[in-house]
Design an enzyme around this catalytic site. Structure first.
Site, PDB file in Angstrom:
ATOM      1  N   ASP A  51     -40.742  66.937 -10.756  1.00  0.00           N
ATOM      2  CA  ASP A  51     -41.818  67.444 -11.603  1.00  0.00           C
ATOM      3  C   ASP A  51     -43.148  66.822 -11.193  1.00  0.00           C
ATOM      4  OD1 ASP A  51     -42.912  68.699 -14.180  1.00  0.00           O
ATOM      5  OD2 ASP A  51     -43.316  66.570 -14.515  1.00  0.00           O
ATOM      6  N   GLU A 123     -36.815  71.499  -9.843  1.00  0.00           N
ATOM      7  CA  GLU A 123     -37.545  70.229  -9.798  1.00  0.00           C
ATOM      8  C   GLU A 123     -36.678  69.112  -9.228  1.00  0.00           C
ATOM      9  OE1 GLU A 123     -40.759  70.696 -13.426  1.00  0.00           O
ATOM     10  OE2 GLU A 123     -38.780  69.874 -13.886  1.00  0.00           O
TER      11      GLU A 123
END
Length: 230
Positions: A51, A123
């Protein structure tokens, strides 16, 4: 895992040195919990890392690509690019959904199709790629997978769900829309927020997300779906 390795090699020219990282990235918490005695690692920590690097690379790209956009415009565009629904779509585009390891219960409940799981998977893969190959490898992968969609203007043509809901409700007259946090659960690196939308004092819908903003978007999306059925 062998098929996943072949996919990454043939489609994206990626060959992992540390296959343990790759396997961890594709292991959901539900699978790890069902195999606790084997000390199986899951992908939440890699998701946290992915992320962060995704936000950085997309921010760098937008800053260089759009010198006349304001901070607010770039933030809004970035949020549309990295939102859960978008990342889940990129996971499907890469065929990652076929390779994630899920617990039996999660598999039966449709987890392989769930945006939350697939967005987190994307992610986590970025986090694993960063650790194994470095940030330039992540940039090359995103340039191949994500950036073409950005340059087509696909995300600039998309309104966020909160804006769409507000515009829809305002056509019905004066309304007061309030987003309220109902609950906040989980550890710091894997929060789960639940938000309700209150319109003129009445609860219209609820939503879930890894942040308050994502939960608000999910609640607005659910509200629009409900209103379209009326």
């Amino acid at each position: 895992m062998k098929q996943l390795e072949e996919l990454l090699s043939t489609s994206f020219d990626i060959q992992f040195n540390d296959l343990t990282l790759l396997e961890t990235a594709f292991t959901h918490t539900s699978y790890a919990n069902e195999h606790r005695l084997l000390n199986v690692s899951h992908n939440e920590r890699l998701e946290f890392l992915g992320d962060a690097v995704l936000q950085l690379i997309i921010s760098e790209y937008l800053f260089a690509k759009y010198p006349k956009k304001t901070e607010g415009d770039m933030s809004k565009l970035r949020s549309m690019i990295v939102r859960e629904e978008s990342l889940a779509g990129f996971s499907r585009f890469c065929s990652f959904d076929a390779y994630i390891k899920l617990g039996k219960g999660e598999e039966k409940s449709g987890g392989r199709r769930r945006d939350t799981i697939l967005g987190d998977l994307f992610e986590a893969f970025l986090g694993a790629l960063l650790l194994d190959k470095g940030i330039d490898a992540v940039r090359r992968f995103l340039k191949q997978v994500m950036i073409p969609q950005v340059e087509k203007g696909n995300f600039e043509r998309v309104k966020d769900y909160k804006t769409c809901l507000q515009e829809f409700l305002q056509t019905k007259g004066d309304v007061v829309i309030d987003y309220q946090v109902i609950s906040e659960k989980g550890p710091a690196h894997a929060k789960q927020f639940e938000v309700s939308i209150v319109v003129n004092g009445a609860v219209l819908s609820k939503g879930l997300g890894k942040s308050k903003k994502l939960a608000e978007q999910d609640a607005a999306k659910n509200a629009l779906a409900q209103l379209s059925e009326v």
